[in-house]
Scaffold this motif. Structure first.
Motif, mmCIF file in Angstrom:
data_model
loop_
_atom_site.group_PDB
_atom_site.id
_atom_site.type_symbol
_atom_site.label_atom_id
_atom_site.label_comp_id
_atom_site.label_asym_id
_atom_site.label_seq_id
_atom_site.Cartn_x
_atom_site.Cartn_y
_atom_site.Cartn_z
ATOM 1 N N TYR A 1 0.766 -1.431 0.000
ATOM 2 C CA TYR A 1 0.143 0.150 0.125
ATOM 3 C C TYR A 1 0.921 1.458 -0.075
ATOM 4 O O TYR A 1 0.491 2.112 -0.516
ATOM 5 C CB TYR A 1 -1.024 -0.187 1.173
ATOM 6 C CG TYR A 1 -2.137 -0.874 1.164
ATOM 7 C CD1 TYR A 1 -3.056 -0.656 -0.039
ATOM 8 C CD2 TYR A 1 -2.397 -1.993 1.806
ATOM 9 C CE1 TYR A 1 -4.081 -1.259 -0.153
ATOM 10 C CE2 TYR A 1 -3.446 -2.935 1.681
ATOM 11 C CZ TYR A 1 -4.399 -2.370 0.624
ATOM 12 O OH TYR A 1 -5.578 -3.000 0.461
ATOM 13 N N GLY B 1 2.017 1.861 -3.284
ATOM 14 C CA GLY B 1 1.033 2.100 -4.365
ATOM 15 C C GLY B 1 0.948 0.736 -5.358
ATOM 16 O O GLY B 1 0.593 0.859 -6.503
ATOM 17 N N GLU C 1 -0.528 -2.254 -4.264
ATOM 18 C CA GLU C 1 -1.398 -3.388 -4.019
ATOM 19 C C GLU C 1 -2.764 -3.083 -4.924
ATOM 20 O O GLU C 1 -3.284 -2.057 -5.105
ATOM 21 C CB GLU C 1 -1.923 -2.847 -2.524
ATOM 22 C CG GLU C 1 -3.026 -4.053 -2.112
ATOM 23 C CD GLU C 1 -2.494 -5.425 -1.857
ATOM 24 O OE1 GLU C 1 -3.234 -6.560 -1.742
ATOM 25 O OE2 GLU C 1 -1.101 -5.617 -1.858
ATOM 26 N N ILE D 1 -6.250 -2.513 -6.780
ATOM 27 C CA ILE D 1 -7.678 -2.223 -6.071
ATOM 28 C C ILE D 1 -8.698 -2.163 -7.324
ATOM 29 O O ILE D 1 -8.264 -1.726 -8.478
ATOM 30 C CB ILE D 1 -7.626 -0.953 -5.512
ATOM 31 C CG1 ILE D 1 -6.453 -0.812 -4.307
ATOM 32 C CG2 ILE D 1 -9.105 -0.444 -5.190
ATOM 33 C CD1 ILE D 1 -6.961 -1.588 -3.026
ATOM 34 N N ALA E 1 -5.012 2.292 5.400
ATOM 35 C CA ALA E 1 -4.292 2.199 3.991
ATOM 36 C C ALA E 1 -5.463 1.916 2.998
ATOM 37 O O ALA E 1 -5.402 2.453 1.859
ATOM 38 C CB ALA E 1 -3.260 1.133 4.046
ATOM 39 N N GLU F 1 -7.828 4.776 2.471
ATOM 40 C CA GLU F 1 -7.019 5.813 1.656
ATOM 41 C C GLU F 1 -6.716 5.530 -0.011
ATOM 42 O O GLU F 1 -6.663 6.359 -0.778
ATOM 43 C CB GLU F 1 -5.772 6.412 2.267
ATOM 44 C CG GLU F 1 -6.118 7.019 3.650
ATOM 45 C CD GLU F 1 -4.741 7.346 4.259
ATOM 46 O OE1 GLU F 1 -3.671 7.070 3.920
ATOM 47 O OE2 GLU F 1 -4.608 8.070 5.123
ATOM 48 N N ALA F 2 -6.594 4.125 -0.052
ATOM 49 C CA ALA F 2 -6.304 3.725 -1.551
ATOM 50 C C ALA F 2 -7.622 3.714 -2.398
ATOM 51 O O ALA F 2 -7.524 3.978 -3.660
ATOM 52 C CB ALA F 2 -6.021 2.105 -1.544
ATOM 53 N N HIS F 3 -8.741 3.896 -1.806
ATOM 54 C CA HIS F 3 -10.127 4.052 -2.504
ATOM 55 C C HIS F 3 -10.340 5.653 -2.432
ATOM 56 O O HIS F 3 -11.323 5.909 -2.919
ATOM 57 C CB HIS F 3 -11.294 3.457 -1.576
ATOM 58 C CG HIS F 3 -11.180 1.784 -1.797
ATOM 59 N ND1 HIS F 3 -10.510 1.093 -1.260
ATOM 60 C CD2 HIS F 3 -12.154 0.874 -2.783
ATOM 61 C CE1 HIS F 3 -10.868 -0.148 -1.669
ATOM 62 N NE2 HIS F 3 -11.827 -0.170 -2.572
#
Length: 490
Positions: free
Chosen positions: A333, A336, A338, A340, A463, A466-468
């Protein structure tokens, strides 16, 4: 090198511009002054030439009309002279009279050549046959008759060494010349040129000095930035750039760099703490495995005892695997990396599925779960979002008091989908709230370790959210409970 220095490049460019500007101004000023001065001298010469020409023309001889020659040279020799009514008229041909006549100048004309009142103007008069008719006493002996031009009666000027002269040919071919030495004027022009050069040099030196100071002052923040970056590069992460003028371009750049350095310092500190915590977390299970193995190998044991030792080592290894998987997930994560997946997800349905999975855990402790699940459609990764909701529900159940309550809700608002998870646990102290999403952080360290938690769950939750492109918030009150709110863009 000098050619690579910004200060010297600016200085050389400024010097080039100043030299061009000052040279252009100096040459223009000198030429204008010289032209103006020579124009004044020429005007004085023309005035005197006009006065001389008027006196030389005088009354026409032998009754001829004024301004016309007594004969036309292109139509043969002059006619013989015949006596007129004037008994005093000279005898012979008119041409002889023109070559030998006496030139009388008026008093006004002579006053123009008075050496006590003028700048030593001199004059010379030649006849049509290039014979010297009259000259002033101060006229130089080397004055030569200008070249003749047929029919040209305009006034011309010329330079002869240091003398400026003007001349004119009359209608009958006589030449009138006047001039004066302009050596003093030329010397004054030279002095004026040297004064311009000296003034230009002074302005150039002043401009270069001011430009050097201005460039040094403008580049001082750059030097401060370079020095601070050098100190930071050797490990002094607490260094900051001190800039007084924060409104300038370099001041704003220094502010951005200072904030970048602050983030770098925080990242390195976090990495250092993360490494220390990971080492501490891994040291315990490794020590357990080593201890179990050494104890088992110390003497012969029964099959049951060997089995128990192996099972203990397996449990510890499973714990280590979960920890390393969590660390690897967080590292992905952070980088960047990982993946999604973006698919339509109804948070209400996803939350209901997660609730059914953990409901047995709630029954074991007699905890009531109240849900208010309104449809909230988003684009996201269902597996990762399910991990977030499940983690929050498990934490709410584990930290709630027995026979307590957990409230779960989903709703859609303007532009966002909201998931809330609230418990009736003891609450989180205010000093711990800012740190609960940090890795390996535990508010109640003894309870968390006993439950087998590593302190990475909420860090992974944050994490994923925030990735979304969303955010997660927490509020808590001691003795009342804790509420987590997840906001995701629709």
């Amino acid at each position: 090198m000098v050619t690579k220095s910004i200060r010297w490049r600016l200085q050389l460019w400024q010097a080039f511009l100043l030299v061009c500007i000052l040279s252009g101004f100096g040459v223009t000023a000198y030429q204008l002054h010289r032209t103006n001065r020579l124009g004044q001298i020429d005007e004085e010469l023309r005035r005197r030439v006009a006065a001389l020409s008027a006196d030389v023309r005088g009354p026409p001889p032998f009754g001829q009309p004024r301004g016309r020659p007594p004969f036309e040279p292109d139509h043969g020799p002059p006619p013989p002279w015949t006596p007129g009514p004037d008994a005093r008229a000279p005898r012979g041909h008119p041409e002889d009279f023109l070559e030998s006549r006496e030139i009388r100048l008026s008093a006004r004309t002579l006053s123009l050549f008075d050496p006590t009142q003028t700048n030593d103007f001199y004059y010379t008069i030649w006849s049509r046959g290039d014979k010297l008719l009259r000259r002033s006493t101060n006229a130089p002996a080397e004055v030569l008759l200008p070249g003749r031009t047929s029919g040209d009666t305009t006034i011309h000027t010329r330079m002869r060494h240091t003398a400026r002269e003007a001349y004119q040919f009359t209608e009958i071919g006589e030449c009138v010349l006047t001039g004066r030495s302009i050596a003093f004027d030329l010397e004054a022009l030279r002095r004026f040129g040297w004064w311009l050069a000296a003034a230009g040099g002074a302005v150039l030196a002043l401009g270069l000095g001011g430009g050097w100071l201005l460039a040094s002052r403008a580049l001082r923040p750059v030097e401060a930035i370079s020095a601070a970056a050098s100190r930071i590069s050797v490990g002094s992460l607490s260094e900051r750039i001190s800039v007084a003028d924060t409104d300038s371009e370099l001041g704003r750049l220094a502010g951005v760099l200072n904030s970048t350095f602050a983030r770098l310092e925080a990242a390195f500190a976090q990495q250092k703490q993360f490494t220390a915590d990971a080492s501490h977390e891994l040291r315990t299970p490794i020590a357990v495995i080593i201890s179990e193995a050494q104890t088992t190998l110390a003497r012969e044991r029964s099959a049951t005892e060997y089995r128990e030792a192996v099972e203990a080592c397996l449990d510890t290894a499973q714990q280590m695997r979960r920890l390393t998987q969590s660390l690897l997930e967080l590292a992905r994560y952070d980088a960047g990396q990982e993946p999604i997946e973006r698919t339509p997800v109804d948070l209400a349905e996803l939350t209901r599925a997660c609730l059914e999975l953990i409901r047995p855990l709630a029954r074991e402790r007699g905890i009531q779960i109240h849900s208010d699940l309104a449809s909230a459609q988003i684009l996201g990764d269902a597996d990762r979002l399910g991990q977030v909701i499940t983690n929050l529900l498990i934490n709410a159940i584990q930290y709630s008091q027995d026979q307590g309550e957990v409230r779960l809700a989903t709703r859609a608002e303007a532009g966002i989908a909201v998931v809330t998870v609230a418990d009736t646990g003891p609450g989180i102290p205010a000093e711990d709230l800012p740190h609960i999403f940090e890795r390996f952080y535990r508010g109640d360290k003894s309870r968390a370790r006993a439950a087998g938690h590593s302190g990475l769950g909420l860090a992974i939750v944050k994490a994923i959210v925030e990735a979304h492109g969303g955010s997660i918030e927490v509020s808590s009150q001691l003795g009342v409970g804790t509420r987590f709110t997840v906001n995701l863009p629709r």
